[in-house]
Design an enzyme around this catalytic site. Structure first.
Site, PDB file in Angstrom:
ATOM      1  N   ARG A 184     -28.508  11.649 -39.786  1.00 20.20           N
ATOM      2  CA  ARG A 184     -28.469  11.023 -38.454  1.00 20.20           C
ATOM      3  C   ARG A 184     -29.466   9.859 -38.455  1.00 20.20           C
ATOM      4  NH1 ARG A 184     -28.363  14.759 -33.273  1.00 20.20           N
ATOM      5  NH2 ARG A 184     -27.481  12.839 -32.413  1.00 20.20           N
ATOM      6  N   ASP A 214     -36.326  10.296 -29.098  1.00 19.73           N
ATOM      7  CA  ASP A 214     -35.952  10.352 -30.512  1.00 19.73           C
ATOM      8  C   ASP A 214     -36.710   9.330 -31.343  1.00 19.73           C
ATOM      9  OD1 ASP A 214     -33.557  11.384 -28.819  1.00 19.73           O
ATOM     10  OD2 ASP A 214     -33.408  12.297 -30.819  1.00 19.73           O
TER      11      ASP A 214
HETATM   12  O1  MRU Z   1     -28.254  13.927 -29.937  1.00 21.95           O
HETATM   13  P1  MRU Z   1     -29.353  14.920 -29.743  1.00 21.95           P
HETATM   14  O2  MRU Z   1     -28.934  16.127 -28.968  1.00 21.95           O
HETATM   15  O3  MRU Z   1     -30.039  15.260 -31.048  1.00 21.95           O
HETATM   16  O4  MRU Z   1     -30.411  14.157 -28.851  1.00 21.95           O
HETATM   17  C1  MRU Z   1     -31.556  14.827 -28.416  1.00 21.95           C
HETATM   18  C2  MRU Z   1     -32.354  14.024 -27.467  1.00 21.95           C
HETATM   19  O5  MRU Z   1     -32.034  12.913 -27.142  1.00 21.95           O
HETATM   20  C3  MRU Z   1     -33.644  14.622 -26.996  1.00 21.95           C
HETATM   21  O6  MRU Z   1     -33.930  14.196 -25.701  1.00 21.95           O
HETATM   22  C4  MRU Z   1     -34.754  14.179 -27.946  1.00 21.95           C
HETATM   23  O7  MRU Z   1     -34.469  14.561 -29.269  1.00 21.95           O
HETATM   24  C5  MRU Z   1     -36.088  14.675 -27.577  1.00 21.95           C
HETATM   25  S1  MRU Z   1     -36.114  16.437 -27.505  1.00 21.95           S
HETATM   26  C6  MRU Z   1     -37.360  17.089 -28.217  1.00 21.95           C
END
Ligand code: MRU
Length: 366
Positions: free
Chosen positions: A97, A246
């Site tokens: 990812r 992220d």
């Molecule tokens: O696509 P995802 O579900 O991996 O995205 C997750 C998020 O955007 C969260 O808000 C982010 O990782 C912070 S959580 C600790």
């Protein structure tokens, strides 16, 4: 009272033969099915990250670290040359990812460890060192969540509604969560808060995962669809918003789940504080601004079909858009630093101009 949870998204153990097993709860199937997957093949661990069996920036980093340790243990057992195997597997996990920088941060940690151990031990010892490093990453994340909870809880009001977007809890981290960890801690400290859970289309991290965590851990919460947040603010029912991230750029621009930017704009309009909670492993000083953050584009099927993210035999998808319509599915957006009230890390609270505080916090974490 300390905030705790029984939920563990990622764990790792060695089986009777000494082989590393990575255990994940399949987050594509929650909340209707609780399916634990014991993965013994690193290719399946990597694919689980891409397919969002596990997701959430810190949890992705922890899983990739365990998966890489597993891959190198297997490569050594198969008599493969260390350097070629390391190049293959570190590249494989880096390709899972693109947006969550915790993934690359974890791979860099393991890269540094295997380089440091070279010459000090044999290949089996080097692989064992990687498992040790992965376990350290996991327990540091657990501690980081607890520290963010303490710093962040002090910022939240004593009572009122707090809007939360995506899933940032135990399912997304190695501990109690980032933003949800702050909420858990504030509630455990006796604050009279109510969590407003954004459903978070299209993958429904809010409706499926955060709501599940709130029910499991008996947190006071109400689920709303994403397009209800503005109305709730206008009604005076939301006193603050808190999200995870992220990747945070050096200037404080925040990449997070799609829809976060809209929440931040709504907060600005209504004069509501907008907080971000993320460990320093989410801060990417190599990205000067949010413009340099890569935004993942995911399959249109997540938008056209509710449940389109899971194997159809396990979760029959419901088609909600006609075949032939054009679809975009950016998984993240970037909220400009100017819309952020404060960034909570395990090192403390960063404030505008974020660049100074964030650089100091990353340095302090080393
Ligand atoms: O696509 P995802 O579900 O991996 O995205 C997750 C998020 O955007 C969260 O808000 C982010 O990782 C912070 S959580 C600790």
């Amino acid at each position: 009272m300390e905030a705790t949870t029984q939920i563990e998204a990622v764990s790792c153990h060695t089986d009777a033969t000494g082989h590393i097993v990575v255990r994940l709860i399949d987050q594509r199937l929650l909340p209707t099915q609780e399916l634990w997957r014991d993965l013994t093949d690193p290719e399946r661990v990597a694919q689980a990250i891409t397919d969002m069996v596990v997701r959430g920036a810190p949890a992705i980093g922890v899983t990739a670290a365990y998966g890489l340790a597993q891959a190198m243990q297997r490569a050594v057992a198969a008599g493969e040359a260390w350097d070629a195997a390391w190049r293959h597997w570190s590249a494989r996990f880096a390709a899972t990812r693109p947006t969550a920088v915790n993934l690359f941060w974890a791979i860099d940690r393991l890269a540094a460890r295997q380089a440091r151990d070279a010459g000090l031990t044999d290949d089996a010892g080097r692989a064992a060192g990687l498992l040790d490093e992965a376990e350290a990453i996991h327990s540091e994340d657990r501690a980081a969540c607890a520290a963010m909870g303490r710093f962040g809880a002090a910022l939240l009001p004593d009572s009122g509604g707090v809007l939360h977007h995506c899933n940032t809890g135990a399912l997304a981290t190695g501990g109690i969560g980032t933003a949800l960890g702050v909420l858990r801690t504030a509630l455990a400290a006796g604050k009279d808060l109510h969590i407003w859970v954004d459903e978070t289309r299209p993958f429904l991290q809010g409706a499926r995962l955060t709501a599940w965590e709130c029910v499991q851990d008996k947190l006071p919460a109400t689920l709303i669809t994403d397009n209800m947040a503005g109305w709730m603010m206008q009604q005076g029912r939301i006193a603050a918003a808190i999200v995870g991230s992220d990747r945070i750029a050096a200037n404080g621009d925040v990449a997070n789940k799609i829809g976060t930017y809209a929440v931040a704009v709504l907060c600005k309009h209504h004069g509501i504080p907008f907080y971000v909670a993320a460990p320093t492993s989410t801060v990417d000083l190599a990205c000067p601004t949010g413009k340099e953050i890569p935004i993942e584009q995911r399959t249109p099927r997540e938008v056209s079909h509710v449940g389109g993210w899971a194997p159809a035999e396990l979760l029959p998808p419901l088609q909600v858009a006609p075949a032939g319509i054009g679809i975009e599915n950016p998984a993240f957006d970037v909220t400009p630093a100017a819309l952020v009230t404060a960034i909570i890390t395990e090192q403390g609270v960063a404030r505008w101009p974020f660049a100074v505080d964030l650089a100091a916090m990353v340095a302090a974490a080393k």
